[in-house]
Design a protein around this motif. Structure first.
Motif, PDB file in Angstrom:
ATOM      1  N   ARG A  55       0.680  -1.247  -0.322  1.00 53.97           N
ATOM      2  CA  ARG A  55      -0.004  -0.178   0.160  1.00 53.97           C
ATOM      3  C   ARG A  55       1.025   1.616  -0.252  1.00 53.97           C
ATOM      4  NH1 ARG A  55      -4.586   0.367   4.827  1.00 53.97           N
ATOM      5  NH2 ARG A  55      -4.523  -1.436   4.054  1.00 53.97           N
ATOM      6  N   GLU A  56       1.497   1.027   0.571  1.00 50.32           N
ATOM      7  CA  GLU A  56       3.143   2.140   0.937  1.00 50.32           C
ATOM      8  C   GLU A  56       3.763   2.113  -0.531  1.00 50.32           C
ATOM      9  OE1 GLU A  56       2.561   4.625   3.321  1.00 50.32           O
ATOM     10  OE2 GLU A  56       1.442   3.685   4.347  1.00 50.32           O
ATOM     11  N   ILE A  57       4.240   1.716  -1.055  1.00 56.46           N
ATOM     12  CA  ILE A  57       4.680   0.930  -2.195  1.00 56.46           C
ATOM     13  C   ILE A  57       3.837   2.143  -3.498  1.00 56.46           C
ATOM     14  CG2 ILE A  57       6.001   0.226  -3.844  1.00 56.46           C
ATOM     15  CD1 ILE A  57       6.676  -1.669  -2.438  1.00 56.46           C
ATOM     16  N   ASN A  58       2.946   1.422  -3.035  1.00 62.16           N
ATOM     17  CA  ASN A  58       2.014   2.339  -4.468  1.00 62.16           C
ATOM     18  C   ASN A  58       1.862   3.623  -4.312  1.00 62.16           C
ATOM     19  OD1 ASN A  58       1.692  -0.665  -5.433  1.00 62.16           O
ATOM     20  ND2 ASN A  58      -0.314  -1.192  -4.778  1.00 62.16           N
ATOM     21  N   ALA A  59       1.317   4.210  -3.263  1.00 59.86           N
ATOM     22  CA  ALA A  59       1.000   5.664  -2.610  1.00 59.86           C
ATOM     23  C   ALA A  59       1.851   6.328  -3.093  1.00 59.86           C
ATOM     24  CB  ALA A  59       0.654   5.836  -1.250  1.00 59.86           C
ATOM     25  N   ARG A  60       3.409   5.687  -3.113  1.00 57.69           N
ATOM     26  CA  ARG A  60       5.147   6.544  -3.463  1.00 57.69           C
ATOM     27  C   ARG A  60       4.865   6.486  -4.631  1.00 57.69           C
ATOM     28  NH1 ARG A  60      10.171   7.062  -0.661  1.00 57.69           N
ATOM     29  NH2 ARG A  60       8.403   7.155   0.978  1.00 57.69           N
ATOM     30  N   ILE A  61       4.351   5.630  -5.581  1.00 59.04           N
ATOM     31  CA  ILE A  61       4.712   5.862  -6.957  1.00 59.04           C
ATOM     32  C   ILE A  61       3.526   6.677  -7.484  1.00 59.04           C
ATOM     33  CG2 ILE A  61       4.181   4.382  -8.896  1.00 59.04           C
ATOM     34  CD1 ILE A  61       6.854   3.372  -7.656  1.00 59.04           C
ATOM     35  N   ALA A  62       2.126   6.385  -7.570  1.00 57.10           N
ATOM     36  CA  ALA A  62       1.523   7.382  -7.474  1.00 57.10           C
ATOM     37  C   ALA A  62       1.680   8.798  -7.460  1.00 57.10           C
ATOM     38  CB  ALA A  62      -0.197   7.262  -7.114  1.00 57.10           C
ATOM     39  N   ALA A  63       2.825   9.142  -6.311  1.00 56.59           N
ATOM     40  CA  ALA A  63       2.783  10.795  -6.204  1.00 56.59           C
ATOM     41  C   ALA A  63       3.967  10.766  -7.142  1.00 56.59           C
ATOM     42  CB  ALA A  63       3.126  10.381  -4.496  1.00 56.59           C
ATOM     43  N   ILE A  64       4.784   9.998  -7.449  1.00 52.36           N
ATOM     44  CA  ILE A  64       5.593  10.510  -8.336  1.00 52.36           C
ATOM     45  C   ILE A  64       5.248  10.458  -9.688  1.00 52.36           C
ATOM     46  CG2 ILE A  64       8.236   8.821  -8.823  1.00 52.36           C
ATOM     47  CD1 ILE A  64       8.510   8.178  -6.912  1.00 52.36           C
ATOM     48  N   ASN A  65       3.834   9.467 -10.159  1.00 52.59           N
ATOM     49  CA  ASN A  65       3.772   9.819 -11.161  1.00 52.59           C
ATOM     50  C   ASN A  65       3.244  10.792 -11.200  1.00 52.59           C
ATOM     51  OD1 ASN A  65       4.744   7.293 -12.110  1.00 52.59           O
ATOM     52  ND2 ASN A  65       3.315   6.475 -11.779  1.00 52.59           N
ATOM     53  N   ALA A  66       2.429  11.151 -10.343  1.00 46.65           N
ATOM     54  CA  ALA A  66       2.005  12.631 -10.537  1.00 46.65           C
ATOM     55  C   ALA A  66       2.396  14.256 -10.645  1.00 46.65           C
ATOM     56  CB  ALA A  66       0.660  13.044  -8.995  1.00 46.65           C
ATOM     57  N   ASP A  67       3.973  14.094 -10.066  1.00 48.37           N
ATOM     58  CA  ASP A  67       4.416  15.098  -9.381  1.00 48.37           C
ATOM     59  C   ASP A  67       5.220  14.720 -11.214  1.00 48.37           C
ATOM     60  OD1 ASP A  67       3.888  15.664  -7.331  1.00 48.37           O
ATOM     61  OD2 ASP A  67       6.174  14.806  -6.039  1.00 48.37           O
ATOM     62  N   ARG A  68       5.205  13.865 -11.502  1.00 47.11           N
ATOM     63  CA  ARG A  68       5.981  13.846 -13.642  1.00 47.11           C
ATOM     64  C   ARG A  68       4.682  15.040 -13.655  1.00 47.11           C
ATOM     65  NH1 ARG A  68       6.414   8.840 -14.356  1.00 47.11           N
ATOM     66  NH2 ARG A  68       7.929   8.348 -13.514  1.00 47.11           N
ATOM     67  N   ALA A  69       3.952  14.286 -13.632  1.00 45.17           N
ATOM     68  CA  ALA A  69       2.834  14.202 -15.189  1.00 45.17           C
ATOM     69  C   ALA A  69       2.885  15.923 -15.253  1.00 45.17           C
ATOM     70  CB  ALA A  69       1.172  14.108 -14.858  1.00 45.17           C
ATOM     71  N   ARG A  70       2.745  16.787 -13.237  1.00 44.04           N
ATOM     72  CA  ARG A  70       2.759  18.149 -13.021  1.00 44.04           C
ATOM     73  C   ARG A  70       3.544  18.992 -13.873  1.00 44.04           C
ATOM     74  NH1 ARG A  70      -0.126  16.284  -8.094  1.00 44.04           N
ATOM     75  NH2 ARG A  70       2.407  16.651  -7.012  1.00 44.04           N
ATOM     76  N   ALA A  71       5.170  18.095 -13.439  1.00 47.15           N
ATOM     77  CA  ALA A  71       5.835  18.997 -14.864  1.00 47.15           C
ATOM     78  C   ALA A  71       6.448  18.925 -16.062  1.00 47.15           C
ATOM     79  CB  ALA A  71       7.252  18.074 -13.762  1.00 47.15           C
ATOM     80  N   ARG A  72       6.042  17.746 -16.274  1.00 44.72           N
ATOM     81  CA  ARG A  72       5.815  17.410 -17.740  1.00 44.72           C
ATOM     82  C   ARG A  72       4.312  18.678 -18.175  1.00 44.72           C
ATOM     83  NH1 ARG A  72       2.557  15.510 -21.480  1.00 44.72           N
ATOM     84  NH2 ARG A  72       3.347  15.001 -23.715  1.00 44.72           N
ATOM     85  N   GLU A  73       3.321  18.895 -17.699  1.00 41.05           N
ATOM     86  CA  GLU A  73       2.556  19.647 -17.943  1.00 41.05           C
ATOM     87  C   GLU A  73       3.154  21.335 -17.809  1.00 41.05           C
ATOM     88  OE1 GLU A  73      -1.420  20.797 -19.983  1.00 41.05           O
ATOM     89  OE2 GLU A  73      -0.382  18.821 -19.873  1.00 41.05           O
ATOM     90  N   GLN A  74       3.396  21.522 -16.917  1.00 39.07           N
ATOM     91  CA  GLN A  74       4.011  23.144 -16.855  1.00 39.07           C
ATOM     92  C   GLN A  74       5.443  23.212 -17.806  1.00 39.07           C
ATOM     93  OE1 GLN A  74       5.528  24.239 -12.736  1.00 39.07           O
ATOM     94  NE2 GLN A  74       6.511  25.979 -13.223  1.00 39.07           N
ATOM     95  N   ALA A  75       5.845  22.410 -17.980  1.00 39.36           N
ATOM     96  CA  ALA A  75       7.250  22.768 -18.883  1.00 39.36           C
ATOM     97  C   ALA A  75       6.869  23.020 -20.101  1.00 39.36           C
ATOM     98  CB  ALA A  75       8.170  21.380 -19.470  1.00 39.36           C
ATOM     99  N   LEU A  76       5.987  21.701 -21.021  1.00 38.89           N
ATOM    100  CA  LEU A  76       4.894  22.061 -22.077  1.00 38.89           C
ATOM    101  C   LEU A  76       4.496  23.323 -22.739  1.00 38.89           C
ATOM    102  CD1 LEU A  76       3.989  18.538 -22.848  1.00 38.89           C
ATOM    103  CD2 LEU A  76       5.996  19.310 -23.742  1.00 38.89           C
ATOM    104  N   ALA A  77       4.007  23.848 -21.227  1.00 34.34           N
ATOM    105  CA  ALA A  77       2.765  25.396 -21.271  1.00 34.34           C
ATOM    106  C   ALA A  77       3.619  26.577 -21.534  1.00 34.34           C
ATOM    107  CB  ALA A  77       2.064  24.987 -20.222  1.00 34.34           C
TER     108      ALA A  77
END
Length: 294
Positions: A55-77
């Motif tokens: 459960r903790e591993i899944n939460a950590r992976i989900a948080a990393i993926n969300a951070d990457r998606a936000r950073a990518r969206e900002q960089a593209l913009a």
């Protein structure tokens, strides 16, 4: 006595608390943060070896993926039209069979760029052999494709290409296509898409004939990350115009040497259903190349 029943039942019914992620495993996950394919592999290993921390591993992976998606969206913009381009150069040798049986050089370049709505991809490739003062193989390809994101899994596209291959029976061929594409699989290790739409082709054959035909185009692309260093790719396209149908299929196994260099073994099949008299229907080319990414 009843005072203790409710708390006791709550304790028994409550799920077991997840164990914290071991520090060594957490460090491995953080080290793979910027590489989605590597992160997926590390996550699988972490879950298998630490079932109490899933459960903790899944939460950590989900948080990393969300951070990457936000950073990518900002960089593209924020990027400008000349920023965000990536590419690779390819050089090596080839051996061919079919209309020609030769060995020679292969040169290629690929450029790509993504924005919030568009994905641009341009490619150029040359196969060339000159022996005893005579050209025995000469194939040129230049192409561009622009994909416009309709939603996360579907896109519209514009594709144009130029080919020259006298040994397959044509001096020049221009192709233009519109269409719709669909991502069938879009995971961190496997990406598969299919495309289709109408096309227009203008061909000048080596026997002097010129043709302009409407056609249907179907294409498919697969990117499969077999391991951290190995990737299998497949790019295929088929044009049907009722007179001379064409298939191009390129299969490649890519082995990463380091951050910028990749060794590639590839096999390409080109077929023409109705080539000029004296030409074979199919050419096959196997290549071994070194790819430099920039």
């Amino acid at each position: 006595m009843r005072i203790w029943i409710v708390p006791l039942l709550a304790v028994v019914a409550a799920p077991a608390l997840a164990k914290p992620i071991p520090s060594a495993v957490a460090a491995m996950i953080e080290a793979a943060r910027n590489d989605p394919a590597k992160l997926a592999v590390v996550a699988e290993m972490a879950r298998a070896t630490n079932p109490g921390s899933v459960r903790e591993i899944n939460a950590r992976i989900a948080a990393i993926n969300a951070d990457r998606a936000r950073a990518r969206e900002q960089a593209l913009a924020e990027q400008r039209y000349y920023e965000g381009w990536k590419g690779s150069g390819e050089v090596g040798g080839f051996a061919s069979s079919g209309n020609t049986n030769t060995q020679g050089v292969a040169l290629g370049v690929n450029l790509s760029k993504e924005t919030r709505q568009w994905k641009h991809a341009a490619r150029g490739f040359v196969d060339y052999q000159r022996q005893d003062g005579v050209v025995s193989r000469e194939r040129y390809l230049a192409s561009y494709q622009g994909n416009y994101n309709i939603n996360p899994s579907m896109f519209s596209l514009l594709a144009v290409s130029y080919e020259k291959d006298e040994f397959s029976g044509f001096e020049h061929r221009f192709s233009q296509s519109l269409g719709i594409g669909q991502k069938l699989v879009a995971g961190p290790r496997l990406l598969a898409t299919v495309e289709g739409g109408p096309a227009l082709r203008q061909t000048q054959f080596t026997d002097g004939l010129n043709e302009t035909n409407f056609a249907a185009r179907v294409a498919g692309n697969v990117r499969w990350q077999l391991s951290e260093r190995l990737k299998l790719t497949e790019d295929a396209s088929y044009f049907y115009d009722g007179n001379n149908n064409s298939l191009q299929a390129l299969t490649a196994l890519n082995a990463k040497i380091n951050g910028s260099l990749t060794a590639r073994l590839s096999h390409q099949i080109n077929t023409e259903s109705n080539p000029p008299l004296g030409r074979r229907n199919s050419d096959q080319v196997s290549r071994g190349t070194i790819v430099y990414s920039f």
